[in-house]
Design a protein around this motif. Structure first.
Motif, PDB file in Angstrom:
ATOM      1  N   THR A  19       7.753   0.035  10.196  1.00 41.74           N
ATOM      2  CA  THR A  19       8.414   0.243   9.121  1.00 41.74           C
ATOM      3  C   THR A  19       9.379   0.304   8.639  1.00 41.74           C
ATOM      4  OG1 THR A  19      10.228   0.915  11.270  1.00 41.74           O
ATOM      5  CG2 THR A  19       7.629   1.952  11.607  1.00 41.74           C
ATOM      6  N   GLN A  20       9.878  -0.969   8.407  1.00 43.09           N
ATOM      7  CA  GLN A  20      11.569  -1.324   7.797  1.00 43.09           C
ATOM      8  C   GLN A  20      13.026  -0.825   8.557  1.00 43.09           C
ATOM      9  OE1 GLN A  20      11.604  -1.065   3.719  1.00 43.09           O
ATOM     10  NE2 GLN A  20       8.536  -1.957   3.943  1.00 43.09           N
ATOM     11  N   ASN A  21      12.530  -0.603   9.306  1.00 45.39           N
ATOM     12  CA  ASN A  21      13.661   0.505  10.342  1.00 45.39           C
ATOM     13  C   ASN A  21      13.861   0.912   9.691  1.00 45.39           C
ATOM     14  OD1 ASN A  21      15.221   0.086  12.786  1.00 45.39           O
ATOM     15  ND2 ASN A  21      16.517  -0.991  11.357  1.00 45.39           N
ATOM     16  N   SER A  22      13.132   1.935   9.516  1.00 40.87           N
ATOM     17  CA  SER A  22      13.783   3.762   9.239  1.00 40.87           C
ATOM     18  C   SER A  22      13.751   4.276   9.619  1.00 40.87           C
ATOM     19  CB  SER A  22      12.325   3.922   7.823  1.00 40.87           C
ATOM     20  OG  SER A  22      12.676   5.094   7.299  1.00 40.87           O
ATOM     21  N   GLY A  23      15.147   4.839   9.504  1.00 34.14           N
ATOM     22  CA  GLY A  23      15.845   5.825  10.398  1.00 34.14           C
ATOM     23  C   GLY A  23      14.955   6.829  10.052  1.00 34.14           C
ATOM     24  N   ALA A  24      14.527   7.646   9.242  1.00 33.99           N
ATOM     25  CA  ALA A  24      13.089   8.860   9.461  1.00 33.99           C
ATOM     26  C   ALA A  24      12.562   8.931   9.933  1.00 33.99           C
ATOM     27  CB  ALA A  24      13.396   8.803   7.089  1.00 33.99           C
ATOM     28  N   LEU A  25      11.738   7.623  10.755  1.00 34.26           N
ATOM     29  CA  LEU A  25      10.294   7.344  11.576  1.00 34.26           C
ATOM     30  C   LEU A  25      11.207   7.471  13.081  1.00 34.26           C
ATOM     31  CD1 LEU A  25       8.963   4.739   9.004  1.00 34.26           C
ATOM     32  CD2 LEU A  25       8.729   7.670   9.478  1.00 34.26           C
ATOM     33  N   TYR A  26      12.313   7.312  13.568  1.00 31.43           N
ATOM     34  CA  TYR A  26      12.821   7.438  14.203  1.00 31.43           C
ATOM     35  C   TYR A  26      11.949   8.401  15.924  1.00 31.43           C
ATOM     36  CZ  TYR A  26      16.199   3.409  14.086  1.00 31.43           C
ATOM     37  OH  TYR A  26      16.736   2.406  13.382  1.00 31.43           O
ATOM     38  N   ASP A  27      12.074   8.958  15.129  1.00 35.67           N
ATOM     39  CA  ASP A  27      10.853  10.355  16.093  1.00 35.67           C
ATOM     40  C   ASP A  27       9.504   9.446  16.827  1.00 35.67           C
ATOM     41  OD1 ASP A  27      12.885  12.085  15.779  1.00 35.67           O
ATOM     42  OD2 ASP A  27      11.935  13.056  14.938  1.00 35.67           O
ATOM     43  N   VAL A  28       9.363   9.096  16.236  1.00 33.94           N
ATOM     44  CA  VAL A  28       7.902   8.093  16.191  1.00 33.94           C
ATOM     45  C   VAL A  28       7.572   6.940  16.371  1.00 33.94           C
ATOM     46  CG1 VAL A  28       6.174  10.294  15.101  1.00 33.94           C
ATOM     47  CG2 VAL A  28       6.795   7.986  13.613  1.00 33.94           C
ATOM     48  N   THR A  29       8.928   6.036  15.874  1.00 35.65           N
ATOM     49  CA  THR A  29       8.855   4.824  16.302  1.00 35.65           C
ATOM     50  C   THR A  29       9.943   4.620  17.761  1.00 35.65           C
ATOM     51  OG1 THR A  29      10.706   3.925  14.663  1.00 35.65           O
ATOM     52  CG2 THR A  29       8.641   4.633  14.218  1.00 35.65           C
ATOM     53  N   ASN A  30      10.831   5.361  17.735  1.00 31.72           N
ATOM     54  CA  ASN A  30      11.626   4.922  19.308  1.00 31.72           C
ATOM     55  C   ASN A  30      11.350   5.172  20.675  1.00 31.72           C
ATOM     56  OD1 ASN A  30      14.571   4.193  19.504  1.00 31.72           O
ATOM     57  ND2 ASN A  30      14.835   5.937  20.171  1.00 31.72           N
ATOM     58  N   THR A  31      10.630   3.561  20.422  1.00 30.68           N
ATOM     59  CA  THR A  31       9.950   3.423  21.875  1.00 30.68           C
ATOM     60  C   THR A  31      10.745   2.327  22.686  1.00 30.68           C
ATOM     61  OG1 THR A  31       9.400   0.505  20.574  1.00 30.68           O
ATOM     62  CG2 THR A  31       7.927   2.510  21.119  1.00 30.68           C
ATOM     63  N   PHE A  91       1.010  -1.186  -0.257  1.00 31.38           N
ATOM     64  CA  PHE A  91      -0.065   0.314   0.326  1.00 31.38           C
ATOM     65  C   PHE A  91       0.700   1.465  -0.319  1.00 31.38           C
ATOM     66  CE2 PHE A  91      -2.772  -3.215   1.285  1.00 31.38           C
ATOM     67  CZ  PHE A  91      -3.917  -2.894   0.941  1.00 31.38           C
ATOM     68  N   LEU A  92       1.807   1.317   0.413  1.00 29.64           N
ATOM     69  CA  LEU A  92       2.662   2.389   0.553  1.00 29.64           C
ATOM     70  C   LEU A  92       3.407   2.460  -0.318  1.00 29.64           C
ATOM     71  CD1 LEU A  92       2.346   3.004   4.796  1.00 29.64           C
ATOM     72  CD2 LEU A  92       1.639   3.103   3.278  1.00 29.64           C
ATOM     73  N   TRP A 131       6.028   7.991   1.740  1.00 26.81           N
ATOM     74  CA  TRP A 131       5.488   7.577   3.220  1.00 26.81           C
ATOM     75  C   TRP A 131       7.095   6.817   4.263  1.00 26.81           C
ATOM     76  CZ3 TRP A 131       0.794   8.496   4.332  1.00 26.81           C
ATOM     77  CH2 TRP A 131      -0.095   8.870   2.944  1.00 26.81           C
ATOM     78  N   TYR A 132       7.298   5.794   3.890  1.00 30.11           N
ATOM     79  CA  TYR A 132       8.959   5.521   4.418  1.00 30.11           C
ATOM     80  C   TYR A 132       9.888   6.567   5.543  1.00 30.11           C
ATOM     81  CZ  TYR A 132       6.831   0.836   3.895  1.00 30.11           C
ATOM     82  OH  TYR A 132       5.983   0.048   4.060  1.00 30.11           O
ATOM     83  N   TYR A 133       9.812   8.365   4.876  1.00 28.17           N
ATOM     84  CA  TYR A 133      10.260   9.039   5.382  1.00 28.17           C
ATOM     85  C   TYR A 133       9.764  10.114   5.962  1.00 28.17           C
ATOM     86  CZ  TYR A 133      13.859   6.843   2.119  1.00 28.17           C
ATOM     87  OH  TYR A 133      14.453   5.802   1.978  1.00 28.17           O
ATOM     88  N   GLU A 134       8.258   9.943   6.130  1.00 24.20           N
ATOM     89  CA  GLU A 134       7.956  10.963   6.279  1.00 24.20           C
ATOM     90  C   GLU A 134       6.689  10.456   7.338  1.00 24.20           C
ATOM     91  OE1 GLU A 134       6.784  13.993   4.984  1.00 24.20           O
ATOM     92  OE2 GLU A 134       7.501  13.626   3.241  1.00 24.20           O
ATOM     93  N   PRO A 135       7.592  11.164   8.608  1.00 32.55           N
ATOM     94  CA  PRO A 135       7.007  10.239  10.501  1.00 32.55           C
ATOM     95  C   PRO A 135       5.492  10.724  11.050  1.00 32.55           C
ATOM     96  CG  PRO A 135       9.235  11.788  10.703  1.00 32.55           C
ATOM     97  CD  PRO A 135       9.009  12.016   8.649  1.00 32.55           C
ATOM     98  N   ILE A 136       5.189  11.666  10.345  1.00 28.55           N
ATOM     99  CA  ILE A 136       3.747  13.003  10.916  1.00 28.55           C
ATOM    100  C   ILE A 136       3.288  11.518  10.280  1.00 28.55           C
ATOM    101  CG2 ILE A 136       3.965  15.319  10.639  1.00 28.55           C
ATOM    102  CD1 ILE A 136       1.892  14.881   8.215  1.00 28.55           C
ATOM    103  N   TYR A 137       2.398  10.730   9.708  1.00 29.27           N
ATOM    104  CA  TYR A 137       1.474   9.522   9.251  1.00 29.27           C
ATOM    105  C   TYR A 137       1.924   8.215  10.003  1.00 29.27           C
ATOM    106  CZ  TYR A 137       1.603  12.748   4.610  1.00 29.27           C
ATOM    107  OH  TYR A 137       1.686  13.339   3.426  1.00 29.27           O
ATOM    108  N   TRP A 138       2.377   8.092  10.484  1.00 24.99           N
ATOM    109  CA  TRP A 138       3.451   6.962  11.232  1.00 24.99           C
ATOM    110  C   TRP A 138       2.135   6.470  12.816  1.00 24.99           C
ATOM    111  CZ3 TRP A 138       4.527   2.151   8.858  1.00 24.99           C
ATOM    112  CH2 TRP A 138       5.105   2.761   7.928  1.00 24.99           C
ATOM    113  N   PRO A 139       2.383   7.625  13.319  1.00 27.55           N
ATOM    114  CA  PRO A 139       1.233   6.932  14.336  1.00 27.55           C
ATOM    115  C   PRO A 139      -0.034   6.241  13.976  1.00 27.55           C
ATOM    116  CG  PRO A 139       2.635   9.274  14.978  1.00 27.55           C
ATOM    117  CD  PRO A 139       2.647   9.077  13.316  1.00 27.55           C
ATOM    118  N   PHE A 140      -0.434   7.146  12.725  1.00 26.52           N
ATOM    119  CA  PHE A 140      -2.036   6.401  12.294  1.00 26.52           C
ATOM    120  C   PHE A 140      -1.909   5.231  12.093  1.00 26.52           C
ATOM    121  CE2 PHE A 140      -1.700  11.506  12.646  1.00 26.52           C
ATOM    122  CZ  PHE A 140      -3.219  11.780  13.170  1.00 26.52           C
TER     123      PHE A 140
END
Lengths: 312, 310
Positions: A250-262, A140-141, A162-171
């Motif tokens: 998220t395919q461990n995408s570094g660009a998304l760490y802000d919202v995926t770093n648990t 899809f993405l 998609w994999y470089y845009e953190p704002i969508y990922w929480p959803f």
């Protein structure tokens, strides 16, 4: 001496049962209790020693809380804690709501064959690994081939990376967690609803209660204990995130760490890329201890409210 | 817990129950539920379609629900580069079979012992298992134990041993034993002079087949779907299970090309990358999708038993 003799006698009398529990007990000691002892490396400067595991633990130097300093002086601890807890809160309560809603919905269908088919469909994602699910998400993405970008371009909207845009990922992450997890929870509630004594509903119907009233005054109160128990268990695990969701999807995408770093992501990436065992262990220690405290506290509070709802 | 007889006696022959909704609201709810379950199934169907899509169609139009041209290229490619894939299927089958066997043996032995009142230390051992559900060692210490204490880096046992036991499965097993094995049967066998091991093997186990099926199922799914252990402990591609291979290929397309070299394909052939990837997803998911309708019953049973407090 007498005590010692008695213990020996008891052990001997129970020898057959001790044999039964032996294999799994050895497993628990190695894979659960040794790692618990291993938590001490959070307070040490871990160095691998050639004499093996215990020697490494023993000979590594004590450094007190130095490993925690980095974690708590920078924003790291705050950030990973916030991410973990916020996601889990949404997962727990949205999941509870959806699971109960679907369970009630399915239990209300007149045709039980359809109920079975729908139930089968909704439980299916639970049996897939996060790796497989990450491929599903990718269809899809994907930026150049994905369904969503195709749809966007059909409406003349520019493609999104998609994999470089953190704002969508929480959803996206919340959606995927629900997609994969709700069916499983729903099954538990559905089984409980099916098990409710039908005479309650008969009595209510004779008294002229509407379907909605029956749900509110019979179904929901009857499954409340189960809702409480499952929610406590989930709150007890609120410090643990579903690693596969954050890492694979998220395919461990570094660009998304802000919202995926648990916390789990931090510990994993710390272990594999930083290679600083002690610092990473400090984050793990923090997770285990606070997680443990949370289970005890939630259970204690629930026990005060109503004994029956408590886990132990 | 769910009283099945109670429920089915109320279901009339045509499948209509007096407790269900009637008329239009039933239809609306039914459609809503149908939509939700379709959303759950659709991605898998979509992936199957992509796996059969021709590469040129993918280049031109991306992933379509009804592609312009179909093709078996993805599967053919996998077939030709069989080295790595067959190897990974082999690893997955091996760890699934052996892991599940080990799991079932260890869990039923432990679960049975802590379900027996004669066992003086049953509370201690129940606690030993239960406590691990509340407090854990964490990733780093576990990693050090597996790699340093056990020395299992790049060893197939690292894919099996860490997943053998779960406290939750033991609790389920114990509950099953308490419920489904009548005390009188065990008593009379004991009076007849049967040893505890014999009672367990010849009486308890045959009576508990549904429970064993449930645990075996949980365990099989765990092993089949696991990629995390491989991610931590395995670097040798010969030991990659299917899921780990999938994960590797997704993040590193080059890996697929390296595979080509391994299997000795001629250079210069274009790889049907996406359809081959999706074909692998289909191959690794199909066994679950096909057997799922049959094992679902045991899974649901295990779940509902597990969520009961005793």
């Amino acid at each position: 001496m007498k005590w010692f003799k008695n213990t020996l006698r008891d052990l001997y009398a129970n020898r057959i049962w001790l044999m039964f529990v032996l294999p799994a007990t050895i497993w628990f000691i190695i894979f659960s209790y040794l790692p618990m002892i291993g938590h001490v490396i959070a307070f040490k400067d871990f160095r691998i020693h050639r004499d093996g595991f215990f020697a490494s633990l023993w000979h590594s130097e004590w450094v007190g809380f130095k490993n925690f300093e980095f974690l708590f002086k920078t924003n790291v601890a705050w950030e990973i804690t916030r991410n973990t807890i916020l996601y889990n809160l949404v997962f727990i309560f949205l999941g509870l709501f959806l699971a109960v809603a679907f369970a009630i919905g399915l239990s209300l269908l007149a045709n039980k064959k359809l109920t079975k088919i729908y139930q089968t469909g909704m439980l299916f994602p639970h049996f897939l690994s996060w790796v497989v699910v990450s491929y599903f998400v990718m269809t899809f993405l994907s930026t150049d081939r994905g369904a969503i970008n195709s749809l966007l371009s059909f409406f003349g909207v520019e493609a999104i990376s998609w994999y470089y845009e953190p704002i969508y990922w929480p959803f996206i992450l919340v959606f995927m967690a629900m997609w994969k997890g709700v069916g499983y929870q729903m099954i538990v509630y559905l089984a409980a609803i099916v098990g409710i004594d039908r005479s309650y509903y008969e009595a209510a119907m004779i008294d002229g209660a509407s379907k909605w009233q029956q749900i509110r005054h019979i179904t929901i109160p009857m499954i409340t204990p189960l809702m409480m128990i499952l929610t406590i268990m989930n709150i007890g695990r609120i410090f643990y995130s579903d690693f596969g969701l954050f890492y694979q999807v998220t395919q461990n995408s570094g660009a998304l760490y802000d919202v995926t770093n648990t916390i789990d992501m931090y510990v994993y990436n710390g272990l594999t890329t930083l290679g600083d065992m002690s610092m990473t262990a400090a984050a793990g220690f923090y997770q285990s201890v606070v997680g443990f405290a949370l289970v005890i506290i939630t259970n204690y509070v629930v026990k005060k409210v109503d004994e029956d709802y408590a886990l132990f | 817990m769910p009283k099945k007889a109670n429920n089915s006696s109320l279901t009339l022959t045509n499948g209509y129950t007096p407790y269900g909704l009637k008329g239009i609201s039933n239809v609306i709810l039914s459609i809503m539920m149908a939509v939700f379950s379709f959303i759950c199934l659709f991605p898998f169907i979509y992936v199957i379609i992509i796996s059969f899509t021709a590469e040129e169609s993918l280049i031109r139009n991306g992933f379509q629900i009804i592609p312009d041209s179909w093709s078996l290229e993805g599967y053919k490619y996998l077939w030709k580069s069989q080295g790595q894939i067959l190897r990974s299927i082999g690893v997955t089958l091996f760890i699934t079979v052996f892991g599940t066997l080990l799991s079932v043996v260890m869990i039923s032995l432990f679960g049975y012992a802590i379900s027996r009142k004669e066992f003086k230390y049953r509370r201690l051992f129940t606690f030993l298992a239960f406590f691990t559900m509340l407090f854990g060692g964490g990733l780093v210490p576990t990693y050090i134990v597996v790699t340093q204490f056990l020395g299992l880096r790049d060893n197939i046992l690292a894919l099996i041993l860490p997943l053998v036991v779960q406290a939750f499965w033991i609790i389920i097993m114990r509950t099953f034993f308490i419920r489904s094995v009548p005390e009188a049967v065990i008593e009379s066998a004991r009076i007849d002079g049967a040893s505890e091991i014999r009672i367990f093997m010849q009486i308890v186990l045959p009576l508990s087949l549904p429970a064993i099926a449930t645990i075996a199922l949980f365990s099989t799914l765990t092993y089949w779907n696991d990629w995390f252990q491989a991610l931590l402990y395995i670097t040798d591609p010969d030991l990659y299970p299917l899921q780990a291979l999938l994960s590797k290929i997704e993040s590193n397309i080059e890996f697929l090309k390296e595979m080509k070299l391994i299997s000795g394909l001629q250079a210069g052939i274009t790889i049907p990358e996406d359809s081959a990837k999706m074909a692998m997803v289909v191959i690794s998911t199909l066994p679950i999708a096909l057997s799922y309708p049959f094992f679902q019953k045991y899974f649901v049973e295990g779940l509902t038993v597990g969520s009961v407090k005793e």
